[in-house]
Design a protein around this motif. Sequence first.
Motif: not given
Length: 328
Positions: A138-145, A147-148, A152-155, A243-247
């Motif tokens: 719930p507290g994770f900063e990335a709210r969408t795929v 953003e994730l 992940a690319k930044a870290r 769906a993950m396939a959207e991204y």
Amino acid sequence: MPTHSPPGRRALLAAAVLGLAAPSIARAQGRYPARSVRVVNAYSPGGTADVVCRILFGALGERMGQSFAVENRPGAAGTLAAQAVARATGDGYTVLYDATAHSVNPSLFGARLPYDTRKDLLPVFLAMQTPNTLMRSPGFEARTVPELIALAKARPGRLDCASTGIGTVQHVSLELFNMLAGVRINHIVYREIAAARNDLTSGRVPLQFSNVPSTLPLTQANQAVCLAHCGPAPVSVLPGIPAMAEYLPGFETWEWNGIFAPAGTPAEVMQVLNTELNAVIRDPAVVARLTGLGALTRANGIEDFAAFREQQIAFFAEMVRKADIRID
């Protein structure tokens, strides 16, 4: 040379009567199932595979008038149960209830697998198919795929994702995500699903691939958030979840359950099971229970399921190779 007298009329009549009765007698003696059937479940009590297994075989037992006794035999990525059934007599009275690991294990274990998946375990029925999901704490900063992916690319190498084992479909889903998104999120292995869930909901690990039935209780209790599902079409019990396939086009992974019989099981017995299980999944009460879980079903014949298994074995073989997944 001794000679035989021709049979009398009465003897001929008796033989004819017996001949006419023989098929009926054989059918009566060969009615399946004539006694309890042992169902070896490769997974622990209370999990998705166990719940679905008991729903289906409970309904099947009522329909066929015999007990289908579920015996849980978890361990070693499903290979303990599969080996037990592979060694069982092929008479229809021992069947295997297995899941996605069944199609991963040939490439994961190779020659160390104590049975031949294709030769020793015959597909009977695809019991359930449900998309995998990606959950965040719930507290994770990335709210969408998106953003994730950006985070992940930044870290690189600094984000973690939980699973319950090397080579599981959850692990493979993470590796597919890493490949298609061009990122590196760490795979954190847990021995038990409960421990992984506790760390996800508490925020100790920010991400976990799961499946729809396991996701629902957590999202409904606001203990975790579903970022995406991994199927090709909207999931009714996860309204608004993309769906993950959207991204990441082409992203599709499934959790599935299936029923298998030992080699040598008569084709007619396997067909009876397939026909009756297809009838079970049309039962409104069964449909309601499975739909509420997010466990999708579809009519399928033995050849359909065999083709699906081949497709899944090929998919996982490619993923194990590309991601260099190994069991030490």
